[in-house]
Write a protein that holds these residues in place. Structure first.
Motif, PDB file in Angstrom:
ATOM      1  N   ARG A 187       5.374   3.100  -7.596  1.00  0.00           N
ATOM      2  CA  ARG A 187       6.321   4.199  -7.692  1.00  0.00           C
ATOM      3  C   ARG A 187       7.663   3.727  -7.159  1.00  0.00           C
ATOM      4  O   ARG A 187       7.727   2.773  -6.392  1.00  0.00           O
ATOM      5  N   MET A 195      -4.060  -4.367  -5.664  1.00  0.00           N
ATOM      6  CA  MET A 195      -3.887  -3.336  -4.644  1.00  0.00           C
ATOM      7  C   MET A 195      -5.235  -2.823  -4.158  1.00  0.00           C
ATOM      8  O   MET A 195      -5.416  -2.546  -2.970  1.00  0.00           O
ATOM      9  N   ALA A 254       7.492  12.039  -7.684  1.00  0.00           N
ATOM     10  CA  ALA A 254       6.921  12.043  -6.341  1.00  0.00           C
ATOM     11  C   ALA A 254       7.926  12.395  -5.247  1.00  0.00           C
ATOM     12  O   ALA A 254       7.572  12.438  -4.083  1.00  0.00           O
ATOM     13  N   ARG A 302      -0.553   1.876  -9.466  1.00  0.00           N
ATOM     14  CA  ARG A 302      -0.329   1.774  -8.011  1.00  0.00           C
ATOM     15  C   ARG A 302       1.133   1.489  -7.667  1.00  0.00           C
ATOM     16  O   ARG A 302       1.417   0.768  -6.713  1.00  0.00           O
ATOM     17  N   ILE A 310      -8.348  10.858   0.276  1.00  0.00           N
ATOM     18  CA  ILE A 310      -8.857  10.472  -1.050  1.00  0.00           C
ATOM     19  C   ILE A 310      -7.935  11.013  -2.135  1.00  0.00           C
ATOM     20  O   ILE A 310      -7.571  10.296  -3.072  1.00  0.00           O
ATOM     21  N   PRO A 324      -8.573   6.191  -8.461  1.00  0.00           N
ATOM     22  CA  PRO A 324      -7.841   6.451  -9.713  1.00  0.00           C
ATOM     23  C   PRO A 324      -8.136   5.343 -10.716  1.00  0.00           C
ATOM     24  O   PRO A 324      -8.651   4.289 -10.345  1.00  0.00           O
ATOM     25  N   PRO A 352       0.188   6.418 -10.629  1.00  0.00           N
ATOM     26  CA  PRO A 352      -0.926   6.025  -9.753  1.00  0.00           C
ATOM     27  C   PRO A 352      -1.852   4.986 -10.385  1.00  0.00           C
ATOM     28  O   PRO A 352      -2.361   4.121  -9.674  1.00  0.00           O
ATOM     29  N   THR A 373       3.012   6.549  -0.713  1.00  0.00           N
ATOM     30  CA  THR A 373       4.059   7.332  -0.061  1.00  0.00           C
ATOM     31  C   THR A 373       4.340   8.583  -0.900  1.00  0.00           C
ATOM     32  O   THR A 373       4.247   8.554  -2.118  1.00  0.00           O
ATOM     33  N   ASP A 374       4.634   9.673  -0.224  1.00  0.00           N
ATOM     34  CA  ASP A 374       4.841  10.968  -0.881  1.00  0.00           C
ATOM     35  C   ASP A 374       3.580  11.533  -1.533  1.00  0.00           C
ATOM     36  O   ASP A 374       3.654  12.457  -2.330  1.00  0.00           O
ATOM     37  N   THR A 375       2.413  10.975  -1.191  1.00  0.00           N
ATOM     38  CA  THR A 375       1.182  11.596  -1.663  1.00  0.00           C
ATOM     39  C   THR A 375       0.475  12.273  -0.477  1.00  0.00           C
ATOM     40  O   THR A 375       0.924  12.191   0.661  1.00  0.00           O
ATOM     41  N   TYR A 398      -4.903   8.778  -2.444  1.00  0.00           N
ATOM     42  CA  TYR A 398      -5.122   7.512  -3.149  1.00  0.00           C
ATOM     43  C   TYR A 398      -5.285   7.754  -4.647  1.00  0.00           C
ATOM     44  O   TYR A 398      -4.868   6.941  -5.470  1.00  0.00           O
ATOM     45  N   LEU A 399      -5.865   8.913  -4.997  1.00  0.00           N
ATOM     46  CA  LEU A 399      -5.994   9.257  -6.418  1.00  0.00           C
ATOM     47  C   LEU A 399      -4.644   9.542  -7.062  1.00  0.00           C
ATOM     48  O   LEU A 399      -4.513   9.510  -8.279  1.00  0.00           O
ATOM     49  N   GLY A 400      -3.650   9.865  -6.243  1.00  0.00           N
ATOM     50  CA  GLY A 400      -2.313  10.100  -6.790  1.00  0.00           C
ATOM     51  C   GLY A 400      -1.852  11.544  -6.723  1.00  0.00           C
ATOM     52  O   GLY A 400      -0.897  11.910  -7.395  1.00  0.00           O
ATOM     53  N   GLU A 445       0.377  14.243  -5.488  1.00  0.00           N
ATOM     54  CA  GLU A 445       1.664  14.192  -4.809  1.00  0.00           C
ATOM     55  C   GLU A 445       1.828  15.345  -3.839  1.00  0.00           C
ATOM     56  O   GLU A 445       1.240  16.409  -4.010  1.00  0.00           O
ATOM     57  N   PHE A 498       0.829  -1.202   0.000  1.00  0.00           N
ATOM     58  CA  PHE A 498       0.000   0.000   0.000  1.00  0.00           C
ATOM     59  C   PHE A 498       0.867   1.257   0.000  1.00  0.00           C
ATOM     60  O   PHE A 498       0.589   2.229  -0.698  1.00  0.00           O
ATOM     61  N   HIS A 539       2.138   2.643  -3.208  1.00  0.00           N
ATOM     62  CA  HIS A 539       1.235   3.497  -3.981  1.00  0.00           C
ATOM     63  C   HIS A 539       1.084   4.893  -3.379  1.00  0.00           C
ATOM     64  O   HIS A 539       0.979   5.872  -4.114  1.00  0.00           O
TER      65      HIS A 539
END
Lengths: 547, 324
Positions: B153, B18, B179, B151, A450, B8, B148, A388-390, A453-455, A457, A383, A386
């Motif tokens: 990086r 994931m 990122a 999922r 949210i 996403p 993303p 981290t850093d977001t 999770y959508l990405g 950053e 998890f 996907h």
């Protein structure tokens, strides 16, 4: 504030004529050279409040910038804003927040001592803090720093063109202030307890600050070493972290997180202490599972040293390192869960009232639980790869640091305000502020889960347009939150002059700090107290005040 | 301004796995939250100060309760840990037939090189349904290659090779981000990943002006930097032959054995004294500071191509073949 608090109107009862605010004079000099732990706590409170508003102003501008996908500020300004926000909030507000204000004020009172073990060191700690703070503000005013509070190399050591070395020096200096405070608390807790105050009779607040102090003393030197190495690479081009000079960039991250993950516990353990005082008092019941709460704090402070690389699951550590650090991160979640269960069980069959401190405490439990549970998400290897850093991570640690620690700070501030100032604050306004903070906080930070999770950053001054709706919600929440945080500033200020006299024990609380007058005399107790009972012996009927 | 999107796009096999893990984490958290919040609200209402409800028979032996909830919590946490760990191991185990694509991050762009020599910036074209392995590095600070929709990086570090693999399952354009904070234009260091039907992808590859392949360019560099003088077999110095080397275990002078992968080749060029092949004198000079990341990638691609005689599209599965 000092003179007004002691000139009570003649018709008001219970005025402590002799207290720490008047004894020893009311001149500026008497404050700046004081060695009284209570006065130093006041100095700390005033200074961290200044930094709280500085860091808060930066946060406000950050949220303002993110209302539109293209951003309002230039990237260089935005990068300086989030760096300023991080450095100020972490080192100049969160880390000193509860220990240096309430810890300073209350630990001697709670254990029945006259002062901390090293009063001069205590004052030196404050001067180091102020000096470091001024240095940080100076670095910001002359141009700022754009590395983020994490100072990742080789960006910070060779590529950034901000005032990195000045900022490093400020953090280094404030680190020494932490170490001195930690040392002082450890020695005080060991050596200065009143007769009968055994370890298992200590309030959990003292235990929590003790565990915090151990981390401060052991972890902060590693930060100091790391910052000096970055400065050496930046100034002297010694190859330590930059591969172009023969260094290793991951070495920095290992060293930095070896301090900065335990520092997360420096920031939250004292909050656990505050909540463990407030919940039994307003549930009129002893704390459920005292020893489990105590030892879970100690467990956290020990295991906290062995989870640092969970910040680095995508940074290029080995697969096996990832597996071990993730497992340990799940292990450390257990003692935190134990605390939440114990606070909840304390409410069972109690006589619960909902005064402002209790509202903050209940808010803390809710927000901390969400922060802790999302900690399980980011401790999860796949998890984390996907998110981290977001903004998921941003939301997670704000739930712990702001939802948790800042709520605990405000809860404690309200709970001990009558003890510190001798005055009561307006209860209605305090409840409004607690509710505003709770709802404003959730509106600000829940959408960020949210977004993450959508990405979306971290540290992006501009972002793809599909993320705008959640960002607007978050910024709207931030304005509610800002109002919530500004409100206490006004009504607490008002209460200093107009608040009702509190008496020595307005909450009918147990605990030695409530046995002396409000505000307490300089030497805390007229007679040395003797302790005969375990803490939190609460009974349903409030005990009569001031006997 | 966009609606309140919740998830996403899901465009790889791993992304679907994931989302299940996410659901499990959410389910566990929701259960704990409902339990804690439910009990808190129940107690706050039932045991409020003015309620007359019976409060006798409080919980006595608290340690039993403590041990029970501690154990239950720990077991639930362990389940989540193993689930996430299994997926993590999976995303670190690229299949043997994955195509290698090289990615170099620099302030503030992604330079991408396909094995056939096609180059692109800030856009990555890949075919649907085929595994792709990215070999990442950086020319300056730390960056992070984040997709993303897949999922996944991975940080791109200066001075190191890191890898990342995926199998796209849905044709489309997906966002690509940097990122890891890397300076002024960090937020603009991104672009898109374009997933195409294999036939479209082949047409795209053909439409690019590839010039020589990476391995062919590497071969030219191999001569111009003078590597062939010793490693070519004709020189007076005895140096390890590189044909058939890639992907095989190499016994070292100090008794260890390493696999000759991208990292080993790169480190051997820059730090030849660090891992000396057994039986050879340590006479090779270091090329640190003389060869840029772009050229290093080409040299690695060339040496990789020597393993199987192809133009470096794939190395694995071919290690058993005899050297040329």
């Amino acid at each position: 504030m000092t003179s007004a608090t002691v000139t009570g109107k003649p018709d008001e009862p219970v005025v402590a004529t002799r207290n720490y605010l008047t004894e020893g004079g009311v001149t500026l000099r008497s404050w700046l050279l004081t060695r009284d732990h209570k006065r130093i706590a006041i100095l700390y409170t005033l200074s961290i409040t200044v930094f709280f508003f500085v860091g808060g102003a930066a946060a406000t501008l950050i949220r303002l910038n993110l209302v539109t996908p293209s951003g309002i500020f230039t990237p260089d300004i935005y990068n300086r804003l989030f760096t300023l926000h991080g450095i100020v909030m972490v080192w100049f507000f969160l880390i000193p927040s509860i220990p240096n204000t309430m810890g300073n004020f209350l630990i001697p009172l709670m254990i029945g001592a006259k002062d901390l073990a090293f009063p001069r060191l205590n004052l030196l700690s404050w001067y180091l803090y102020v000096g470091a703070g001024l240095l940080a503000l100076f670095a910001i005013l002359i141009g700022g720093v754009d590395t983020g509070w994490t100072f990742y190399t080789p960006f910070s050591s060779l590529y950034s063109n901000g005032y990195v070395v000045l900022a490093l020096a400020a953090v280094l200096a404030v680190g020494f202030s932490s170490i001195l405070t930690g040392l002082n608390f450890i020695v005080t807790t060991h050596r200065m307890r009143a007769p009968g105050m055994t370890w298992y009779r200590l309030p959990v607040f003292v235990w929590s600050n003790y565990a915090t102090s151990v981390i401060m003393v052991l972890a902060t030197p590693v930060l100091a070493i790391t910052l000096i190495l970055v400065a050496a690479e930046r100034l002297l081009k010694v190859g330590i972290f930059d591969p172009a000079l023969g260094g290793d960039p991951l070495l920095f991250q290992h060293l930095f997180w070896f301090y900065s993950h335990p520092a997360v516990y420096i920031m939250i353990l004292p909050g656990f202490g505050v909540i463990s005082e407030i919940v039994p008092c307003f549930a009129r019941k002893p704390l459920f599972g005292y020893k489990f709460v105590v030892w879970s704090s100690i467990a956290i402070s020990v295991i906290g040293f062995f989870v640092w690389a969970h910040h680095m699951f995508v940074a290029g550590i080995s697969l096996y390192a990832g597996l071990v650090f993730s497992l340990l991160s799940y292990v450390i979640a257990v003692p935190s869960a134990i605390k939440v269960f114990n606070w909840t069980a304390t409410l069972h069959k109690g006589w619960i009232s909902f005064d402002a401190p209790m509202l903050y405490a209940l808010g803390f439990i809710g927000l901390f639980t969400i922060g802790g549970l999302t900690g399980l998400f980011v401790a999860n290897l796949a998890f984390d790869v996907h998110v981290t850093d977001t903004y998921f991570v941003v939301a997670h640690f704000h739930y712990i640091m702001v939802g948790g620690m800042v709520s605990a700070y405000f809860g404690g501030l309200h709970y001990w305000w009558p003890k510190v100032t001798g005055r009561l604050y307006p209860e209605w306004w305090a409840r409004i502020a607690a509710l505003l903070i709770f709802f404003g906080f959730n509106l600000t930070f829940f959408p960020q889960f949210i977004l993450g999770y959508l990405g979306m950053e971290r540290r992006y001054y501009s972002y793809p347009p599909e993320f705008q709706a959640w960002n607007i919600l978050s910024s709207a929440g931030a304005s509610v939150l800002a109002a919530g945080y500004a409100l206490p500033f006004f009504y607490l200020g008002w209460s200093l002059f107009r608040g009702k006299r509190a008496g020595s024990n307005p909450w009918a609380a147990t605990g030695l700090e409530w046995q002396t007058s409000s505000p307490p005399p300089t030497h805390n107790f007229d007679r040395m107290p003797t302790v005969t009972r375990p803490p939190y012996q609460y009974r349903p009927e409030p005990e009569p005040q001031d006997v | 301004m966009g609606s309140l999107q919740l998830l996403p796009p899901t465009a790889s096999a791993h992304a679907a796995d994931m989302d299940w893990l996410f659901a499990a984490l959410l389910g566990t958290s929701a259960f704990i939250l409902l339990l804690v919040f439910g009990l808190m609200i129940l107690f706050c209402v039932r045991y409020r100060k003015n309620s007359k409800v019976e409060r006798g028979n409080r919980l006595g032996r608290t340690w039993r309760v403590e041990v029970a909830w501690t154990t239950a919590t720990f077991i639930a946490f362990l389940g989540l840990y193993f689930w996430g760990a299994e997926l993590y191991v999976d995303i670190h185990s690229p299949p043997k037939d994955a195509t290698d694509i090289y990615v170099v991050g620099k302030q503030w762009m992604w330079k991408i090189e396909h094995p056939g020599g096609q180059r692109e910036i800030d856009t990555l074209h890949v075919p649907v349904g085929r595994p792709v392995r990215l070999v990442l590095t950086s020319e300056d600070v730390i960056h992070d290659f984040a997709i993303p929709a897949f999922r996944i990086r991975q940080d791109a570090l200066p001075g190191r090779y890191e890898t990342l693999w995926f199998t796209p399952t849905e044709v489309g354009d997906y966002r690509l981000f940097c990122a890891e904070f890397c300076g002024t234009w960090h937020a603009r260091m991104g672009g898109s990943v374009v997933v195409m039907q294999p036939s479209d992808f082949q047409r795209w590859l053909d439409s690019q002006d590839p010039g020589p392949s990476l391995a062919q360019e590497g071969e030219a560099l191999f001569r111009s930097y003078g590597c062939s003088g010793c490693h070519g077999g004709a020189g007076t110095v005895r140096a390890p032959r590189l044909e058939g080397l890639f992907g095989r275990p190499v016994p070292l002078e100090d008794g260890r054995t390493v696999i000759a992968d991208d990292r080993y080749i790169r480190d051997s060029i820059l730090m030849p004294k660090a891992e000396i092949a057994a039986g050879y004198p340590p006479v090779m000079p270091s090329f640190a500071g003389q060869i840029g990341e772009d050229d290093l990638l080409k040299l690695v691609a060339y040496i990789k191509s020597l393993a199987d005689g192809t133009a470096g599209t794939s190395q694995a599965g071919s290690v058993e073949r005899p050297a040329q």
